[in-house]
Design an enzyme around this catalytic site. Structure first.
Site, PDB file in Angstrom:
ATOM      1  N   LYS A 350       0.855  -1.186   0.000  1.00 37.52           N
ATOM      2  CA  LYS A 350       0.000   0.000   0.000  1.00 37.52           C
ATOM      3  C   LYS A 350       0.894   1.240   0.000  1.00 37.52           C
ATOM      4  CE  LYS A 350      -3.545  -2.363   2.734  1.00 37.52           C
ATOM      5  NZ  LYS A 350      -4.655  -2.379   1.768  1.00 37.52           N
ATOM      6  N   ARG A 427      -9.809 -11.927   0.990  1.00 40.75           N
ATOM      7  CA  ARG A 427     -10.661 -12.933   0.359  1.00 40.75           C
ATOM      8  C   ARG A 427      -9.974 -14.298   0.293  1.00 40.75           C
ATOM      9  NH1 ARG A 427     -11.058  -9.376  -4.957  1.00 40.75           N
ATOM     10  NH2 ARG A 427     -10.934  -7.843  -3.283  1.00 40.75           N
TER      11      ARG A 427
END
Length: 569
Positions: A350, A427
């Site tokens: 990030k 996920r």
């Protein structure tokens, strides 16, 4: 003019009886306010307020966290005092205490041709004060709009101060009444009050059950508004009112504390210990299974373990199981929470403005909701329902052993995944957690995750996205949210978008096109749920954190508990 008010005080907690059918508490015109606690098998309501959020839990958590701490940071041991809630029929003008807080709508502030209040409660107070309340409210430009509040110190009443708190054009939703409770908490803090009464200027049209829900919302809002997470502050002012009043509120505070804890304190191992503590405190109905990395390897959880591989802190797979006291369950449920105690993004690290890497301790907000719900359910002990609380806890870090873009991992159901973005890691952990949940023989699953920025773009910071192919499950959860006051919006599961998730070398990729990112993420999770199981995915990336307060919200816990209770009845 008498009114039934809720009194809040730092005193020994009391019990008050269930009102009889002949009691004035059942009057549809009396402004009834008192706490609604959870239903028991015999009676729908219980009115015993007890210190449900045990003070030793703070010590336990502090002791646990200290062992895993880096940089010598340790949370302070906070010893909260107790808040008592009671409903009494009193003359509001004669009530003695620190603050009399009156919730008023814009309609309640209407005055007649003589500039006198038309509302009977406000008229009574204003008469007692010789018209000073009306004058002061006009000078303060207080009109009853939502968000408005004013606390006035006026002589002539039994109380030291009168607070007027705006409810907007009408007062009919849980969110409005919870906001009233939070405003009461703010007023109590500002005045260093230790005794507060709350009354609605108007409660006409509210049914008996609605009044109970209203009182519960006000009480919850007050408790949560009082709470401040000061464990990591070297100095802090202790508010006069501070504690936990009922099961759900204490669970929300617990969830907030988990999310607020920094990643150097709340590691996957510590999160697993906190889950075990919940089970040990309620060992009559809760059991804990904590799987190590080696045990997860035996279950072939390659998708989850691929995410965890780069971290020096090992992963722990958490499974709490609630079984009712009588052992008989009509329905089996599962709550699955994303448990990334820190998310660097991996090799897709990030970066750049707005990436929020410094806040990625909240990436376990889904697991906080699940464990908070477990805590509340362990205390409430609802009959007729078995609940599995599941968290695949780990960190997403960077190292020479870490997962790389382009790697292929295999989930425990045998499906292969080409990892085209290591920052779409949640996920991957949920994939194996969902397979595990289905293997428990459950009929309904809700998973919760801070999964996508796309959902925040779509719904903003206050609303969670709901994805489910089951209309029945959607109705259940939205009915629960009506009681909790938390905001959800159902999003489409557009199957045609799955085309962007296909891989040339594996069964699927873990991210699709930029457009519709929250939808494709939900479609990815759907691949790991048995078709016979009713399933819902909740993306709470927006409401899990309050930027203004720089603090976790505890979002999801209240709704989950209410949903479980609805399934138990």
């Amino acid at each position: 003019m008498t009114a039934i008010v809720v009194s809040l005080a730092t005193s020994i907690l009391t019990k008050f009886p269930f009102p009889s059918s002949s009691s004035s508490l059942r009057s549809s015109t009396a402004p009834l306010l008192f706490t609604k606690l959870r239903p028991s098998p015999a009676l729908r309501l219980s009115f015993a307020v007890t210190p449900l959020f045990c003070t030793n839990r703070g010590k336990l958590m502090a002791h646990t966290l200290a062992r895993a701490t880096l940089g010598l940071t340790q949370p302070a041991q906070i010893e909260p005092t107790k808040i008592s809630f009671a409903a009494k029929e009193v003359d509001v003008a004669e009530w003695k205490g620190d603050i009399l807080a009156v919730g008023v709508t814009e309609k309640d502030m209407a005055k007649d041709e003589n500039s006198k209040f038309e509302n009977p409660i406000l008229k009574k107070l204003d008469t007692q004060l010789g018209g000073l309340l009306g004058e002061a409210s006009s000078e303060e430009d207080f009109s009853g709009k939502a968000g408005q509040s004013t606390v006035l110190r006026l002589p002539g009443l039994g109380c030291k101060r009168v607070g007027l708190i705006g409810l907007g054009q009408s007062a009919s939703t849980t969110a409005v009444f919870r906001g009233l409770g939070e405003a009461v908490a703010a007023a109590a803090k500002g005045a260093q009050a230790s005794n507060v009464a709350v009354v609605l200027a108007s409660s006409e049209g509210l049914s008996y059950e609605s009044k109970l829900n209203t009182a519960s919302a006000i009480a919850s809002g007050t408790v949560l508004g009082i709470h401040e997470d000061v464990r990591y502050k070297s100095e802090s002012k202790k508010p006069a009112l501070k504690s936990y009043a009922e099961d759900v509120s204490s669970a929300v505070v617990f969830g907030k504390e988990l999310v607020n804890s920094p990643a150097n304190v709340l590691t996957p191992g510590v999160l697993a210990e906190e889950a075990s503590k919940i089970a040990s405190l309620h060992s009559d109905v809760l059991s804990a299974t904590i799987l190590t990395k080696e045990q997860c390897e035996e279950l072939k959880m390659g998708s989850y373990l691929g995410v965890a591989e780069a971290s020096a802190n090992p992963p722990y797979f958490i499974h709490l199981c609630y079984k009712p006291p009588n052992g008989s369950a009509r329905v089996k449920l599962a709550l699955v929470g994303k448990g990334l105690t820190f998310d660097s993004g991996g090799y897709n690290i990030k970066t750049g403005p707005g990436c929020s890497i410094e806040l990625m301790k909240f990436d376990m907000g889904g697991s906080a909701a699940v464990l908070g719900a477990a805590k509340a359910i362990g205390e409430i002990k609802p009959p007729g329902v078995e609940v599995h609380f599941i968290v695949a806890a780990c960190e997403n870090m960077i190292s020479g052993t870490g997962m790389r873009p382009g790697d292929i991992v295999t989930a425990s159901n045998g499906k292969t995944i080409e990892v085209n973005n290591t920052d779409a890691e949640g996920r991957l952990t949920l994939a194996d957690a969902l397979v595990y949940a289905c293997n428990q023989g459950v009929e309904k699953i809700i998973d919760l995750a801070t999964l996508t920025g796309a959902c925040v773009v779509a719904l903003g910071p206050s609303i969670a996205g709901v994805f489910t192919p089951s209309d029945d499950l959607a109705k259940e959860v939205f009915a629960a949210s009506e009681v909790s006051g938390e905001k959800f919006w159902r999003m489409p599961l557009e199957e045609s978008y799955w085309e962007s998730m296909k891989s040339g070398v594996a069964d699927m990729v873990n991210t699709g096109a930029r457009q519709g990112g929250a939808i494709t993420a939900a479609l990815f999770l759907k691949q790991f749920v048995d078709e016979k199981v009713q399933w819902m995915h909740i993306d709470l990336a927006g409401p899990v954190w309050n930027d203004k307060k720089r603090s976790a919200t505890g979002f999801g816990i209240s709704t989950l508990v209410e949903w479980v209770l609805k399934n138990s009845s």
